[in-house]
Motif scaffolding. Structure first.
Motif, PDB file in Angstrom:
ATOM      1  N   ASP A 124      32.962  35.639  60.449  1.00  0.00           N
ATOM      2  CA  ASP A 124      32.208  36.910  60.018  1.00  0.00           C
ATOM      3  C   ASP A 124      32.539  37.977  61.250  1.00  0.00           C
ATOM      4  O   ASP A 124      32.772  37.550  62.457  1.00  0.00           O
ATOM      5  N   HIS A 146      35.236  39.769  53.360  1.00  0.00           N
ATOM      6  CA  HIS A 146      36.133  38.720  53.480  1.00  0.00           C
ATOM      7  C   HIS A 146      37.316  38.705  52.897  1.00  0.00           C
ATOM      8  O   HIS A 146      38.467  38.451  53.549  1.00  0.00           O
ATOM      9  N   HIS A 164      29.366  41.184  51.220  1.00  0.00           N
ATOM     10  CA  HIS A 164      30.053  40.534  52.177  1.00  0.00           C
ATOM     11  C   HIS A 164      31.460  39.746  52.022  1.00  0.00           C
ATOM     12  O   HIS A 164      32.122  39.519  52.726  1.00  0.00           O
TER      13      HIS A 164
END
Ligand code: KG4
Ligand code: ZN
Length: 336
Positions: A300, A115, A111
């Motif tokens: 997100d 980003h 994750h």
């Protein structure tokens, strides 16, 4: 090459399609904020259940928007961690089952890596190497990035992440979850603040950060104030200024230590306009380059997962089997 990306690590179900040559073909996002708002934070079990409810329709919408049929996909990338286990399992199970049924590879994506690659969804793309400032709800780190998959964490928060500090401070000022953007809006309605908050850990060497003290400082200031709307705005501004000044001071230090001239800012707090402006001014004074993700790709999203998955696939990386493995904790430097 068309890569479908699925993000479900927390309270957003997001799906996108990225094409190696044409760029982003579609992105769809469903936020669970209204579900969690009443609890003042994300409730993991409710998050998982809602991902289950939404994932199928979001995948269909993303394919429709990209004008693609499922059998025109070449790979499926999904967030494998860090995040909420139940929430991650929904995206991972769906992605791996779909990849199995289409006989195409699935790709586990970190994750935080997604980003920090998010600014590459637009042009001009930042070139490697660079220093990344990752400021999200769960993490605050300085990462020396040498290339894809080559990450060295050179500083991080010892307690609260920046986004977490924004959310907690917002909550104590009576703002609904997630309070970060709401606190930023309040601060923008105030031009001058009589309060001065500390700039934590700037008076000692090193690149580590600490934000939990600022939240306590805000609480004490609020309790001692007359609790008027104007005082609330002044506290919001003083808090935001302290966070931005601290990050600018530490960023300068991180650039000097790493010898980088290029800064990439990523994560939800990267959407904060005051932080963007402060960092832009700092980089202009250093004659360096600065890159941010598009506003909607700071928080997100599925686009960053599809992009990261596509880059890994181009390097020949993919899941080796159909076992479903996700990780709640997964330090970024373990990827290297
Ligand atoms: O990156 P993200 O979507 O989730 C994590 O991976 O953690 O970041 C969400 C965080 C939340 O704490 C939210 O309050 C914060 O980013 N945030 C902001 C702003 N927009 C989002 N904080 C301050 N100012 C903003 N404009
Ligand atoms: Zn995130």
């Amino acid at each position: 090459m068309n890569v479908l990306g699925i993000e479900s690590s927390c309270d957003e179900t997001a799906v996108a399609v990225y094409n190696e040559d044409k760029g982003l073909l579609s992105h769809q996002l469903y936020s669970q904020i209204t579900i969690h708002e009443q609890y003042g934070g994300v409730v993991p079990e409710l998050a998982s259940r809602d991902h289950v409810r939404k994932i199928v329709s979001l995948v269909r919408q993303a394919l429709k928007q990209a004008k693609l049929k499922a059998n025109e996909l070449d790979a499926i990338a999904y967030t494998a961690g860090p995040g909420l286990i139940g929430a991650l399992l929904v995206g991972a199970s769906y992605a791996k089952s779909m990849a199995f049924s289409l006989n195409i590879p699935s790709i586990a994506v970190h994750h935080l890596e997604a980003h920090l690659l998010a600014p590459m969804l637009d042009t001009p793309k930042p070139q490697f190497p660079f220093l990344a400032l990752l400021v999200s709800g769960g993490h605050s780190q300085f990462i020396d990035v040498n290339g894809l998959g080559e990450y060295d964490i050179i500083g991080e928060t010892l307690d609260d992440a920046v986004g977490e500090a924004f959310d907690k401070t917002a909550k104590l000022l009576g703002l609904a979850y997630p309070g970060g953007p709401k606190l930023a809006k309040l601060a923008s309605e105030c031009t001058h603040t009589p309060y001065r908050f500390p700039r934590p850990m700037t008076d000692r060497p090193g690149l580590d950060l600490s934000f939990s003290g600022l939240k306590t400082f805000a609480l004490n200031t609020w309790n001692r104030s007359g609790k008027t709307e104007d005082e609330k705005k002044a506290i919001a501004l003083a808090f935001e200024k302290a966070v931005c000044d601290t990050l600018v001071i530490k960023c300068k230090r991180a650039l000097a230590e790493s010898g980088r001239k290029r800064l990439v800012v990523a994560g939800g707090v990267g959407a904060n306009q005051t932080l963007r402006q402060s960092l832009k001014e700092m980089m202009a004074s250093l004659e360096g380059e600065i890159y941010f993700p598009r506003h909607e790709f700071c928080t997100d999203n599925g686009a960053m997962v599809a992009y990261a998955g596509c880059q890994h696939l181009l390097q020949g990386k993919r899941d080796q089997d159909f076992a479903i493995e996700v990780k709640a904790r997964w330090p970024l430097n373990e990827l290297s």
